[in-house]
Every structure is written in structure tokens, then in C-alpha cells.
Write a protein that holds these residues in place. Structure first.
Motif, PDB file in Angstrom:
ATOM      1  N   ALA A   1       0.765  -1.079  -0.070  1.00 32.05           N
ATOM      2  CA  ALA A   1      -0.017   0.017  -0.051  1.00 32.05           C
ATOM      3  C   ALA A   1       0.822   1.232  -0.013  1.00 32.05           C
ATOM      4  CB  ALA A   1      -0.844   0.040   1.204  1.00 32.05           C
ATOM      5  N   ILE A   2       1.965   1.271   0.897  1.00 35.15           N
ATOM      6  CA  ILE A   2       2.944   2.229   0.606  1.00 35.15           C
ATOM      7  C   ILE A   2       3.728   2.417  -0.558  1.00 35.15           C
ATOM      8  CG2 ILE A   2       5.052   3.177   1.533  1.00 35.15           C
ATOM      9  CD1 ILE A   2       4.391   2.026   4.255  1.00 35.15           C
ATOM     10  N   GLY A   3       3.947   1.529  -1.187  1.00 35.61           N
ATOM     11  CA  GLY A   3       4.605   1.480  -2.492  1.00 35.61           C
ATOM     12  C   GLY A   3       3.556   2.053  -3.675  1.00 35.61           C
ATOM     13  N   PHE A   4       2.505   1.295  -3.403  1.00 34.87           N
ATOM     14  CA  PHE A   4       1.435   1.914  -4.529  1.00 34.87           C
ATOM     15  C   PHE A   4       1.120   3.225  -4.651  1.00 34.87           C
ATOM     16  CE2 PHE A   4      -3.100   2.377  -5.900  1.00 34.87           C
ATOM     17  CZ  PHE A   4      -2.952   1.752  -7.101  1.00 34.87           C
ATOM     18  N   GLN A   5       1.159   3.957  -3.455  1.00 33.48           N
ATOM     19  CA  GLN A   5       0.773   5.353  -3.273  1.00 33.48           C
ATOM     20  C   GLN A   5       1.976   6.395  -3.479  1.00 33.48           C
ATOM     21  OE1 GLN A   5      -1.773   6.501   0.502  1.00 33.48           O
ATOM     22  NE2 GLN A   5      -0.755   4.406   0.850  1.00 33.48           N
ATOM     23  N   HIS A   6       3.313   5.677  -3.179  1.00 34.62           N
ATOM     24  CA  HIS A   6       4.626   6.497  -3.436  1.00 34.62           C
ATOM     25  C   HIS A   6       4.748   6.453  -4.789  1.00 34.62           C
ATOM     26  CE1 HIS A   6       8.303   8.254  -2.523  1.00 34.62           C
ATOM     27  NE2 HIS A   6       9.136   7.266  -3.220  1.00 34.62           N
ATOM     28  N   LEU A   7       4.550   5.467  -5.485  1.00 31.79           N
ATOM     29  CA  LEU A   7       4.951   5.043  -6.708  1.00 31.79           C
ATOM     30  C   LEU A   7       3.954   5.533  -7.910  1.00 31.79           C
ATOM     31  CD1 LEU A   7       6.732   1.641  -6.694  1.00 31.79           C
ATOM     32  CD2 LEU A   7       7.772   3.866  -6.811  1.00 31.79           C
ATOM     33  N   GLY A   8       2.668   6.052  -7.460  1.00 31.34           N
ATOM     34  CA  GLY A   8       1.740   6.441  -8.273  1.00 31.34           C
ATOM     35  C   GLY A   8       1.033   5.371  -9.076  1.00 31.34           C
ATOM     36  N   GLY A   9       0.471   4.273  -8.332  1.00 36.71           N
ATOM     37  CA  GLY A   9      -0.452   3.434  -8.847  1.00 36.71           C
ATOM     38  C   GLY A   9       0.417   2.052  -9.462  1.00 36.71           C
TER      39      GLY A   9
ATOM     40  N   MET B   1      -2.456   4.090 -20.755  1.00 41.12           N
ATOM     41  CA  MET B   1      -2.407   4.456 -19.319  1.00 41.12           C
ATOM     42  C   MET B   1      -1.262   5.133 -19.123  1.00 41.12           C
ATOM     43  SD  MET B   1      -3.025   0.717 -18.069  1.00 41.12           S
ATOM     44  CE  MET B   1      -2.950   0.913 -16.219  1.00 41.12           C
ATOM     45  N   GLY B   2      -0.861   6.024 -20.173  1.00 41.99           N
ATOM     46  CA  GLY B   2       0.381   6.800 -20.054  1.00 41.99           C
ATOM     47  C   GLY B   2       1.938   6.096 -20.131  1.00 41.99           C
ATOM     48  N   GLY B   3       2.621   6.764 -19.710  1.00 43.90           N
ATOM     49  CA  GLY B   3       4.016   5.775 -19.829  1.00 43.90           C
ATOM     50  C   GLY B   3       4.494   5.154 -18.430  1.00 43.90           C
ATOM     51  N   GLY B   4       4.976   4.082 -18.558  1.00 44.16           N
ATOM     52  CA  GLY B   4       5.238   3.592 -17.357  1.00 44.16           C
ATOM     53  C   GLY B   4       5.631   1.901 -17.459  1.00 44.16           C
ATOM     54  N   ALA B   5       5.835   1.571 -19.063  1.00 41.98           N
ATOM     55  CA  ALA B   5       6.424   0.134 -19.181  1.00 41.98           C
ATOM     56  C   ALA B   5       7.592  -0.193 -18.640  1.00 41.98           C
ATOM     57  CB  ALA B   5       6.013  -0.252 -20.711  1.00 41.98           C
ATOM     58  N   ALA B   6       8.522   0.536 -18.799  1.00 41.15           N
ATOM     59  CA  ALA B   6       9.524   0.522 -18.061  1.00 41.15           C
ATOM     60  C   ALA B   6       9.681   0.483 -16.748  1.00 41.15           C
ATOM     61  CB  ALA B   6      10.510   1.771 -18.435  1.00 41.15           C
ATOM     62  N   MET B   7       9.119   1.225 -16.002  1.00 39.96           N
ATOM     63  CA  MET B   7       8.989   0.917 -14.663  1.00 39.96           C
ATOM     64  C   MET B   7       8.375  -0.523 -14.158  1.00 39.96           C
ATOM     65  SD  MET B   7       6.994   3.232 -11.693  1.00 39.96           S
ATOM     66  CE  MET B   7       8.104   4.852 -11.719  1.00 39.96           C
TER      67      MET B   7
END
Length: 209
Positions: free
Chosen positions: A24-32, A55-61
Motif C-alpha cells: 500500500a505504501i509503494g502503491f501510493q509512493h510510486l503513483g499506482g 495508461m500513460g508511460g510506465g512500461a519501463a517502470m
């Protein structure tokens, strides 16, 4: 999943709570993005790859999080192989160190995914995970299977530890959802302390031969 005696349940449920809290912390900190729930990251990665603008850029993450999680599993498993009788405690110390580092700086937040991967090596039997503490889909399947067996006249309560495992994860996630807005990444200090307590419990219950 749970193919262990009852002495392992409290530790497993505690670690599921820890995983929910960190996720839950990671989800909020990393923006989803998830640091524990890799099935979700896998689905999102597939959507990104097929429809890049959806869904915007995020494949690399997403790919990085998946790779770091696997690296954590590898690290935890290698520790278990290297330390046969104290491996659980050693893995949980690694988890605590990674979570402590993740709370120090934003660029170290990736350590949460490594820590969650490593946590899954806590319960291993014959080289395989016997209790998964960071992914709950299999746990829900086990709840359904054992409830069906109970209805059909089988063991009445074999579903209960799986329900407690899932409930622990959910309770931890709720606490993480509350703690991050209040404390930010400093909330990982609680998770670090929890991992150290779990390591102490695992050390006390380790085989001595």
C-alpha cells in the motif's frame, strides 16, 4: 500454500500483513504501481505494451519492478540455500535492511520490490515456496477449494488459515493506506521493525540440528 504445521501460521500471517502494508505504501509512493502484487503489474505491463498510450508511460517502470521482485526471490532463495538452519531469520533481516534503505531516499524506494520478493523465500520446502506471503490470488483459491471440501463432507476448518492469511494482508494494506499520507516513506520504519521482530521469531523457532 500452507503445507506446514500450525506453528508457522502466526509468522506467515504477520508477514502477509507486512506485505500488504508495504504494498500500500509503494502503491501510493510510486503513483499506482505495486511492489508486492506482481500479477497486477504484469497485467498493466501487457496493456502498456499492446496499447502504449492507454495508461500513460510506465512500461519501463513495470518491467523494472517485475525484475527487481524476481531478483529479491533469487536473493532470498540463495540465502536459504546457504544458511540451512537459520535461513528464515537471515532472509527477514535482508527484508528489514531493504525496507530501511527504501525509506531513506526516493531512488531507494525500488528496494521495496526486492524486499517483497525476498520475503517469499521465508517459507520454503524442498526448494519450493510452501506459503506465499505477498500474493493472495492463490490464497483465495485455497479458501474456495477448502470451503467446497467442507461442504462436501471433508475437513471443516482447513480454509481458516488461508482466510487469516488474506485478512492479514488486507489489514496491513489498510494500515499502509493510512500511514503513508501521515508519515510518507518514514512509515517504512514500522515495516522495518516488523521484519526484525519476525526475524527474531524465526530465529527462536529455527531447527538446531
Amino acid at each position: 500454500m500452507i503445507r506446514s504445521d500450525r506453528r508457522t501460521w502466526p509468522l506467515a500471517i504477520s508477514l502477509a500483513m507486512l506485505a500488504g502494508y508495504v504494498d500500500a505504501i509503494g502503491f501510493q509512493h510510486l503513483g499506482g504501481y505495486f511492489v508486492s502484487f506482481m500479477s497486477g503489474n504484469g497485467t498493466m505491463l501487457a496493456v502498456h505494451l499492446v496499447r502504449p498510450g492507454t495508461m500513460g508511460g510506465g512500461a519501463a517502470m513495470l518491467a523494472a519492478l517485475l525484475g527487481l521482485f524476481v531478483a529479491g526471490v533469487m536473493a532470498g532463495t540463495l540465502i536459504r540455500l546457504a544458511v540451512p538452519h537459520g535461513g528464515q531469520a537471515a532472509v527477514l533481516i535482508l527484508v528489514a535492511v531493504l525496507l530501511a534503505l527504501a525509506g531513506l531516499a526516493s531512488w531507494l524506494a525500488w528496494g521495496m520490490a526486492v524486499a517483497m520478493g525476498a520475503a517469499n523465500a521465508t517459507f520454503e520446502r524442498d526448494g519450493e515456496v510452501s506459503i506465499g506471503v505477498t500474493y493472495m490470488t492463490g490464497t483465495l483459491v485455497k479458501i474456495g477449494q477448502h470451503l467446497a471440501q467442507a461442504v462436501a463432507g471433508g475437513a471443516r476448518w482447513r480454509w481458516l488459515p488461508y482466510l487469516l492469511l488474506w485478512s492479514g494482508f488486507m489489514a496491513g494494506a489498510a494500515l499502509g493506506a493510512w500511514a503513508y499520507p501521515a508519515w510518507g516513506m518514514a512509515a517504512l520504519g514500522v515495516a522495518t521493525g516488523g521484519a526484525m521482530l519476525a526475524a527474531a521469531a524465526a530465529w527462536r523457532s529455527r531447527p538446531v540440528f
